[in-house]
Motif scaffolding. Structure first.
Motif, PDB file in Angstrom:
ATOM      1  N   SER A 170      28.117  25.491 -24.076  1.00 41.46           N
ATOM      2  CA  SER A 170      28.451  26.681 -24.853  1.00 41.46           C
ATOM      3  C   SER A 170      27.760  26.662 -26.214  1.00 41.46           C
ATOM      4  N   PRO A 171      27.302  27.816 -26.672  1.00 41.79           N
ATOM      5  CA  PRO A 171      26.694  27.887 -28.001  1.00 41.79           C
ATOM      6  C   PRO A 171      27.734  27.662 -29.093  1.00 41.79           C
ATOM      7  N   SER A 172      27.268  27.274 -30.249  1.00 39.20           N
ATOM      8  CA  SER A 172      28.129  27.124 -31.409  1.00 39.20           C
ATOM      9  C   SER A 172      27.277  27.303 -32.651  1.00 39.20           C
ATOM     10  N   PHE A 173      27.933  27.433 -33.801  1.00 44.31           N
ATOM     11  CA  PHE A 173      27.158  27.599 -35.020  1.00 44.31           C
ATOM     12  C   PHE A 173      27.756  26.770 -36.147  1.00 44.31           C
ATOM     13  N   ALA A 174      26.920  26.505 -37.118  1.00 47.28           N
ATOM     14  CA  ALA A 174      27.329  25.771 -38.310  1.00 47.28           C
ATOM     15  C   ALA A 174      26.629  26.387 -39.514  1.00 47.28           C
ATOM     16  N   ILE A 175      27.140  26.088 -40.678  1.00 44.60           N
ATOM     17  CA  ILE A 175      26.551  26.562 -41.923  1.00 44.60           C
ATOM     18  C   ILE A 175      26.130  25.353 -42.752  1.00 44.60           C
ATOM     19  N   GLY A 176      24.906  25.387 -43.249  1.00 42.13           N
ATOM     20  CA  GLY A 176      24.423  24.360 -44.157  1.00 42.13           C
ATOM     21  C   GLY A 176      24.292  24.935 -45.557  1.00 42.13           C
ATOM     22  N   CYS A 177      24.525  24.117 -46.555  1.00 43.10           N
ATOM     23  CA  CYS A 177      24.544  24.600 -47.940  1.00 43.10           C
ATOM     24  C   CYS A 177      23.456  23.943 -48.773  1.00 43.10           C
ATOM     25  N   GLU A 178      23.069  24.647 -49.821  1.00 45.11           N
ATOM     26  CA  GLU A 178      22.204  24.086 -50.867  1.00 45.11           C
ATOM     27  C   GLU A 178      23.098  23.975 -52.093  1.00 45.11           C
ATOM     28  N   THR A 179      23.445  22.753 -52.476  1.00 45.92           N
ATOM     29  CA  THR A 179      24.525  22.530 -53.439  1.00 45.92           C
ATOM     30  C   THR A 179      24.079  21.822 -54.719  1.00 45.92           C
ATOM     31  N   SER A 180      22.795  21.830 -55.010  1.00 47.77           N
ATOM     32  CA  SER A 180      22.325  21.154 -56.220  1.00 47.77           C
ATOM     33  C   SER A 180      22.999  21.701 -57.470  1.00 47.77           C
ATOM     34  N   GLU A 181      23.261  23.014 -57.489  1.00 49.62           N
ATOM     35  CA  GLU A 181      23.875  23.615 -58.679  1.00 49.62           C
ATOM     36  C   GLU A 181      25.292  23.098 -58.912  1.00 49.62           C
ATOM     37  N   LEU A 182      25.961  22.681 -57.848  1.00 46.35           N
ATOM     38  CA  LEU A 182      27.308  22.147 -58.017  1.00 46.35           C
ATOM     39  C   LEU A 182      27.269  20.817 -58.759  1.00 46.35           C
ATOM     40  N   LEU A 183      26.247  20.003 -58.468  1.00 47.62           N
ATOM     41  CA  LEU A 183      26.077  18.753 -59.218  1.00 47.62           C
ATOM     42  C   LEU A 183      25.787  19.055 -60.683  1.00 47.62           C
ATOM     43  N   ILE A 253      30.833  23.050 -41.812  1.00 44.91           N
ATOM     44  CA  ILE A 253      29.851  23.213 -42.881  1.00 44.91           C
ATOM     45  C   ILE A 253      29.194  21.877 -43.166  1.00 44.91           C
ATOM     46  N   ASP A 254      27.888  21.878 -43.212  1.00 49.87           N
ATOM     47  CA  ASP A 254      27.163  20.717 -43.717  1.00 49.87           C
ATOM     48  C   ASP A 254      27.004  20.924 -45.220  1.00 49.87           C
ATOM     49  N   ALA A 255      27.796  20.200 -45.997  1.00 52.68           N
ATOM     50  CA  ALA A 255      27.829  20.371 -47.449  1.00 52.68           C
ATOM     51  C   ALA A 255      26.811  19.491 -48.156  1.00 52.68           C
ATOM     52  N   SER A 256      25.793  19.070 -47.443  1.00 52.18           N
ATOM     53  CA  SER A 256      24.798  18.157 -48.011  1.00 52.18           C
ATOM     54  C   SER A 256      24.188  18.686 -49.296  1.00 52.18           C
ATOM     55  N   VAL A 257      23.918  17.757 -50.205  1.00 53.56           N
ATOM     56  CA  VAL A 257      23.106  18.074 -51.377  1.00 53.56           C
ATOM     57  C   VAL A 257      21.659  17.963 -50.915  1.00 53.56           C
ATOM     58  N   ALA A 258      21.088  19.118 -50.595  1.00 54.37           N
ATOM     59  CA  ALA A 258      19.740  19.177 -50.031  1.00 54.37           C
ATOM     60  C   ALA A 258      18.927  20.164 -50.851  1.00 54.37           C
ATOM     61  N   PRO A 259      18.215  19.716 -51.863  1.00 53.81           N
ATOM     62  CA  PRO A 259      17.537  20.641 -52.787  1.00 53.81           C
ATOM     63  C   PRO A 259      16.480  21.480 -52.095  1.00 53.81           C
ATOM     64  N   LEU A 294      31.258  13.588 -51.426  1.00 57.47           N
ATOM     65  CA  LEU A 294      31.044  14.458 -50.272  1.00 57.47           C
ATOM     66  C   LEU A 294      31.877  14.034 -49.069  1.00 57.47           C
ATOM     67  N   LYS A 295      32.132  12.753 -48.950  1.00 58.65           N
ATOM     68  CA  LYS A 295      32.905  12.264 -47.810  1.00 58.65           C
ATOM     69  C   LYS A 295      34.405  12.513 -47.970  1.00 58.65           C
ATOM     70  N   GLU A 296      34.838  12.971 -49.141  1.00 58.93           N
ATOM     71  CA  GLU A 296      36.262  13.210 -49.382  1.00 58.93           C
ATOM     72  C   GLU A 296      36.631  14.693 -49.376  1.00 58.93           C
ATOM     73  N   LEU A 297      35.715  15.560 -49.025  1.00 57.83           N
ATOM     74  CA  LEU A 297      35.989  16.992 -49.127  1.00 57.83           C
ATOM     75  C   LEU A 297      37.008  17.444 -48.080  1.00 57.83           C
ATOM     76  N   PRO A 298      38.040  18.187 -48.490  1.00 55.70           N
ATOM     77  CA  PRO A 298      39.070  18.655 -47.553  1.00 55.70           C
ATOM     78  C   PRO A 298      38.691  19.983 -46.894  1.00 55.70           C
ATOM     79  N   VAL A 299      37.518  20.028 -46.290  1.00 56.59           N
ATOM     80  CA  VAL A 299      37.044  21.233 -45.611  1.00 56.59           C
ATOM     81  C   VAL A 299      36.475  20.830 -44.256  1.00 56.59           C
ATOM     82  N   ASP A 300      36.207  21.838 -43.419  1.00 59.17           N
ATOM     83  CA  ASP A 300      35.579  21.573 -42.118  1.00 59.17           C
ATOM     84  C   ASP A 300      34.131  21.164 -42.356  1.00 59.17           C
ATOM     85  N   THR A 301      33.815  19.913 -42.107  1.00 58.74           N
ATOM     86  CA  THR A 301      32.443  19.466 -42.298  1.00 58.74           C
ATOM     87  C   THR A 301      31.829  19.041 -40.973  1.00 58.74           C
ATOM     88  N   CYS A 302      30.517  19.063 -40.930  1.00 58.13           N
ATOM     89  CA  CYS A 302      29.796  18.662 -39.728  1.00 58.13           C
ATOM     90  C   CYS A 302      28.409  18.191 -40.148  1.00 58.13           C
TER      91      CYS A 302
END
Length: 406
Positions: A170-183, A253-259, A294-302
């Protein structure tokens, strides 16, 4: 408040049927409709969406790689379909066999839309490392400026693009973030207090990610791809599975810090902790601090969900590389507590294959010893030697300098 983070990607994963190009066309049309709709929903909510992507399972399961001519023709048709549908980024999954890996440089040479990876099966496989090195060098010699290696990497336990892939029917989807501004927003406010910096990161990421998570869940529950087809009513649903009844599975969500692009340089955020310049003592500690948050975030991560230090995708890292502030094995050392290995690292165009393979074995040793997801996306730059300045046509890559491979 306008979101501080950007959506780096909405990625849809799907499985393609073996040797059925007509079925691929329909599945890709549905996928393109979904990611396009998801982009509009996110943009309406105030998010900048940098890319949308589609990933499949390993192409070796849906193309017969034993017939290289027929396989390449199938990829030409696939590329034409992607162009027609407006799909800019498609990952064909990992090559796991010598025949599949030998095909990758020709796939990449078709154009910028299709990416792939080469899986390293273990830490001491010298033959596999040599084949991966050969693919990297071939791509560098057969694409303009060697930039085709932006679409290929050696992968070690990792799901991150261009090593991403899909598993399951089955198909599925995920969201990846660009989070440099949060740092950049959180770390300077700690005043050099490291535990406070970590706590501020957790709070900032949580506040920013929860609204995005709510939208993703809504997309999963309510979306039906608006593409005509005889089986559209049953498209991407499993009979009897309530979780699939209203739309696509949401993986997280992949919350990686990926500039990427014009994001605030990671180096500035690191240096705001008062531990010195990036590359000096304290850099490893700062990397571990960010990863721990990042490993302590209380959100759906993948996915990877960690810190990435790509020299060609962050202006500060690119300047540091040009100034000799850190070396290629420093990046490997930082990867012990974060990641992503050696990502977008320019190396001499005439680097010997044996030396490149040895470097890949170093990455493999770290990945398998620590059970970490790492990649090696190396750019042998034709005509360039260690220390030479280098520029790229790809707008996502910063100007920097070529690393030595000792």
């Amino acid at each position: 408040m306008k979101p501080l983070l950007k959506v780096r990607t909405v990625t849809l994963g799907l499985s393609l049927l073996p040797n059925q190009p007509d079925a691929w066309d329909l599945e890709l049309a549905r996928a393109a409709a979904f990611v396009s709709s998801a982009r509009r929903r996110l943009e309406d909510a105030g998010y900048e969406v940098q890319t949308t992507r589609i990933s499949s399972q390993s192409f070796e399961s849906w193309v017969d790689v034993s017939d290289a001519t027929a396989a390449l023709e199938a990829f030409r048709r696939l590329d034409a379909t992607l162009l027609r549908l407006g799909v800019g980024l498609f990952n064909a999954g990992p090559a796991t066999s010598p025949e599949g890996l030998a095909l990758v440089p020709q796939i990449v040479a078709l154009g910028p839309r299709i990416s792939a990876s080469g899986a390293m099966p273990g830490p001491l496989d010298r033959a596999a490392a040599s084949r991966l090195a050969d693919a990297i060098l071939t791509i560098s010699q057969t694409t303009a400026g060697g930039e085709g290696n932006f679409q290929f990497c050696a992968s070690f336990n990792t799901p991150f693009f261009p090593a991403s892939y899909h598993e399951g029917a089955s198909p599925s989807f995920a969201i990846g973030c660009e989070t440099s501004e949060l740092l950049a927003h959180a770390m300077p406010r700690a005043g050099g207090d490291l535990p406070r910096a970590k706590a501020l990161l957790v709070d900032t990421f949580t506040d920013q990610l929860l609204p995005l998570q709510a939208i993703a869940r809504q997309l999963s529950q309510a979306h039906a791809p608006a593409v005509r087809g005889p089986t559209l009513a049953q498209a991407w649903t499993r009979p009897g599975d309530p979780a699939q009844a209203h739309g696509l599975q949401y993986d997280g969500i992949d919350a990686s810090v990926a500039p990427m692009g014009d994001a605030s340089p990671l180096t500035g955020s690191f240096e705001s902790l008062g531990l010195g310049s990036f590359g000096q003592s304290g850099t490893l500690a700062a990397a571990a601090l960010v990863t721990g948050a990042l490993k302590e975030l209380p959100v759906d991560t993948c996915g990877y969900c960690g810190l990435m230090l790509p020299p060609l995708e962050d202006a500060g890292l690119a300047r540091g590389a040009a100034d000799g502030a850190y070396r290629i094995h420093d990046l490997l050392a930082y990867s012990a507590v974060c990641g992503l290995g050696l990502d977008t690292v320019p190396v001499p165009g005439d680097v010997p294959k044996a030396k490149l393979a040895a470097l890949l074995l170093d990455v493999a040793a770290l990945a398998f010893r620590l059970n970490k997801p790492l990649t090696a996306r190396l750019f042998p730059v034709p005509g360039k030697a260690a220390g030479d300045a280098v520029e790229f046509e790809n707008p996502h890559l910063c100007s920097s300098a070529v690393f030595d491979v000792p």
